[in-house]
Scaffold this motif. Structure first.
Motif, mmCIF file in Angstrom:
data_model
loop_
_atom_site.group_PDB
_atom_site.id
_atom_site.type_symbol
_atom_site.label_atom_id
_atom_site.label_comp_id
_atom_site.label_asym_id
_atom_site.label_seq_id
_atom_site.Cartn_x
_atom_site.Cartn_y
_atom_site.Cartn_z
ATOM 1 N N THR A 238 9.328 -3.742 3.721
ATOM 2 C CA THR A 238 7.761 -4.014 2.648
ATOM 3 C C THR A 238 7.618 -5.067 2.273
ATOM 4 O O THR A 238 6.334 -5.908 2.134
ATOM 5 C CB THR A 238 8.539 -3.174 1.363
ATOM 6 O OG1 THR A 238 9.755 -3.991 0.381
ATOM 7 C CG2 THR A 238 8.542 -1.765 1.457
ATOM 8 N N TRP B 199 1.579 5.430 0.036
ATOM 9 C CA TRP B 199 3.009 5.713 0.824
ATOM 10 C C TRP B 199 3.931 6.421 -0.452
ATOM 11 O O TRP B 199 3.795 6.325 -1.438
ATOM 12 C CB TRP B 199 3.204 4.100 0.315
ATOM 13 C CG TRP B 199 2.530 3.527 1.847
ATOM 14 C CD1 TRP B 199 0.967 2.926 2.030
ATOM 15 C CD2 TRP B 199 3.438 2.996 2.282
ATOM 16 N NE1 TRP B 199 1.040 2.193 2.720
ATOM 17 C CE2 TRP B 199 2.231 2.171 3.673
ATOM 18 C CE3 TRP B 199 4.599 3.175 3.037
ATOM 19 C CZ2 TRP B 199 2.470 1.841 4.900
ATOM 20 C CZ3 TRP B 199 4.959 2.026 4.029
ATOM 21 C CH2 TRP B 199 3.828 1.648 5.437
ATOM 22 N N LEU C 52 8.307 4.042 5.298
ATOM 23 C CA LEU C 52 8.824 3.490 6.629
ATOM 24 C C LEU C 52 10.533 3.801 6.447
ATOM 25 O O LEU C 52 10.980 4.234 5.324
ATOM 26 C CB LEU C 52 8.542 1.664 5.933
ATOM 27 C CG LEU C 52 7.566 0.983 6.306
ATOM 28 C CD1 LEU C 52 7.122 -0.372 5.916
ATOM 29 C CD2 LEU C 52 6.896 1.051 7.986
ATOM 30 N N CYS D 197 6.891 3.845 11.534
ATOM 31 C CA CYS D 197 6.939 4.895 10.467
ATOM 32 C C CYS D 197 6.799 6.557 10.057
ATOM 33 O O CYS D 197 7.305 7.081 11.619
ATOM 34 C CB CYS D 197 5.175 4.522 11.080
ATOM 35 S SG CYS D 197 4.744 3.217 10.457
ATOM 36 N N LEU E 51 5.814 -6.210 4.708
ATOM 37 C CA LEU E 51 4.289 -5.659 4.720
ATOM 38 C C LEU E 51 2.946 -6.402 3.700
ATOM 39 O O LEU E 51 1.980 -7.215 3.609
ATOM 40 C CB LEU E 51 3.965 -4.683 4.606
ATOM 41 C CG LEU E 51 4.510 -3.746 5.337
ATOM 42 C CD1 LEU E 51 4.613 -1.957 4.505
ATOM 43 C CD2 LEU E 51 3.590 -3.637 6.559
ATOM 44 N N VAL F 161 2.381 8.144 3.808
ATOM 45 C CA VAL F 161 3.187 7.400 5.353
ATOM 46 C C VAL F 161 4.931 6.978 4.870
ATOM 47 O O VAL F 161 4.328 6.545 3.082
ATOM 48 C CB VAL F 161 2.376 6.210 5.825
ATOM 49 C CG1 VAL F 161 1.913 5.372 4.806
ATOM 50 C CG2 VAL F 161 3.147 6.071 7.567
ATOM 51 N N PRO G 291 0.409 -2.041 -0.181
ATOM 52 C CA PRO G 291 0.222 -0.443 -0.221
ATOM 53 C C PRO G 291 -0.166 0.348 -1.129
ATOM 54 O O PRO G 291 0.872 0.080 -1.714
ATOM 55 C CB PRO G 291 1.834 0.122 0.192
ATOM 56 C CG PRO G 291 2.629 -1.550 1.098
ATOM 57 C CD PRO G 291 1.546 -2.369 0.489
ATOM 58 N N ASP H 43 -4.642 1.948 8.187
ATOM 59 C CA ASP H 43 -4.283 3.245 7.794
ATOM 60 C C ASP H 43 -3.488 3.482 6.813
ATOM 61 O O ASP H 43 -3.295 3.540 6.297
ATOM 62 C CB ASP H 43 -3.033 4.261 9.434
ATOM 63 C CG ASP H 43 -4.472 4.729 10.322
ATOM 64 O OD1 ASP H 43 -5.714 5.408 9.851
ATOM 65 O OD2 ASP H 43 -3.612 4.969 11.394
ATOM 66 N N LEU H 44 -2.518 2.290 7.291
ATOM 67 C CA LEU H 44 -1.178 1.635 6.121
ATOM 68 C C LEU H 44 -1.970 1.362 5.096
ATOM 69 O O LEU H 44 -1.575 1.182 4.091
ATOM 70 C CB LEU H 44 -0.492 1.066 7.191
ATOM 71 C CG LEU H 44 0.468 1.635 8.223
ATOM 72 C CD1 LEU H 44 1.219 -0.442 8.663
ATOM 73 C CD2 LEU H 44 1.363 2.548 7.862
ATOM 74 N N CYS I 158 5.333 1.225 14.831
ATOM 75 C CA CYS I 158 5.134 -0.071 13.621
ATOM 76 C C CYS I 158 3.614 -0.110 14.336
ATOM 77 O O CYS I 158 4.074 -0.722 15.330
ATOM 78 C CB CYS I 158 6.151 -0.743 12.747
ATOM 79 S SG CYS I 158 7.182 -0.009 12.382
ATOM 80 N N MET J 224 -2.935 -0.156 11.118
ATOM 81 C CA MET J 224 -2.856 -1.398 10.076
ATOM 82 C C MET J 224 -3.617 -0.701 8.326
ATOM 83 O O MET J 224 -3.628 -0.594 8.211
ATOM 84 C CB MET J 224 -2.345 -2.736 9.960
ATOM 85 C CG MET J 224 -1.257 -3.452 10.954
ATOM 86 S SD MET J 224 -0.355 -3.569 10.453
ATOM 87 C CE MET J 224 -0.756 -4.742 8.758
#
Length: 310
Positions: free
Chosen positions: A208, A196, A242, A173, A211, A240, A218, A190-191, A262, A188
């Motif tokens: 992705t 993004w 990746l 991240c 996720l 954020v 996201p 936070d994500l 992550c 998680m």
């Protein structure tokens, strides 16, 4: 279809006509007079039972079949050029040659730059061309790779083609150094709540998809077609992203950002150089594959540091 009955010079004419959409310009491109080019177009129309080019006002447009033939014709032409340029031996220090590789900017940064350096030192007469991977690779990998020397791409996108294994990498991240909501770890939650920055092409960034499978959708604030732009788009924001750890290590001085592990089991990335079997016995390509394998061992020995806060 009996290939012996075909005039392969028509492939050259077909490619020029489909690209130029003009008989005179197509003839000029391949060194044929306008009458000779018109005769070639007539033969092609008879062969395909289609007009291929039709006049629309004062210009020509491709028919649906002409449009469909454009990419396969270009691929076939490139494959034949490479086939007849094959050599029984290859002396890198003295040869004049060129290689074309498909890749994302990530593959170029982590592997391509070092490959180019080796070619500069060991094969000064060899030119290296990088082209971006297009979405068509997912559906038409065999045809596309037949017209180039290889593609830098992680496993999980294509299969059933030979590959030289290059290196492993992990997703981390990426957040701003001074992110107001993220401390020494990211969760998680936070994500789920942070905006993004994402890489646009999902076939290059399978994490992705993972996720989404974890139930996280996201909120995409910015999307971009370059992994190397991610740090700049994260710096100074609440965003954020990746990013691959090896690329993050290369870019760490370019923007005030930090990497964090992550908070989920991200899929390990295994990068490879994929190639078409038509190149198997070509001496120049064999040297390229051996050089790639040698470089892969050097990259594996680098053992870059694990993702962590500065």
């Amino acid at each position: 279809m009996n290939l012996a009955s075909l005039d392969l010079n028509l492939l050259v004419a077909l490619c020029a006509l489909l690209e130029e959409r003009n008989v005179t310009k197509a003839g000029r491109r391949i060194g044929l007079s306008q009458p000779a080019m018109s005769a070639a177009l007539a033969r092609l129309r008879r062969h395909f039972s289609d007009e291929l080019l039709v006049r629309q006002g004062n210009r020509y447009e491709l028919t649906p079949l002409g449009t469909a033939l454009r990419a396969p014709a270009a691929n076939a032409s490139a494959m034949l050029e490479r086939l007849f340029a094959s050599r029984a031996d290859f002396q890198p220090a003295s040869e004049q040659h060129e290689f074309t590789l498909l890749s994302s900017d990530y593959g170029i940064a982590v592997f391509g730059v070092r490959l180019a350096r080796i070619l500069h030192e060991e094969a000064p007469g060899v030119r290296l061309h990088f082209r971006h991977v297009t979405p068509e690779i997912v559906e038409n990998a065999d045809a596309i790779l037949s017209g180039v020397d290889g593609m830098l791409m992680p496993h999980g996108v294509i299969s059933d083609l030979p590959a030289v294994e290059l290196f492993r990498d992990e997703w981390v991240c990426l957040v701003a150094d001074d992110h107001p909501d993220v401390g020494e770890r990211i969760t998680m939650d936070d994500l789920a709540r942070l905006p993004w920055v994402i890489y646009q092409r999902p076939f290059d960034a399978p994490v992705t998809r993972q996720l989404t499978m974890l139930g996280l959708e996201p909120y995409v604030d910015v999307s971009v077609q370059s992994f190397q732009l991610l740090p700049g788009l994260v710096a100074g924001t609440r965003r954020v992203a990746l990013i691959q750890r090896r690329l993050a290590d290369l870019l760490h001085d370019l923007a005030p950002v930090r990497t964090l592990p992550c908070p989920f089991e991200a899929v390990t990335l295994q990068e490879a150089m994929w190639w078409h079997p038509v190149h198997t016995h070509d001496a120049a390509h064999l040297w390229l594959r051996e050089t790639a394998a040698r470089l892969a061992k050097e990259i594996a020995a680098d053992s870059p540091a694990r993702a962590s806060t500065p």
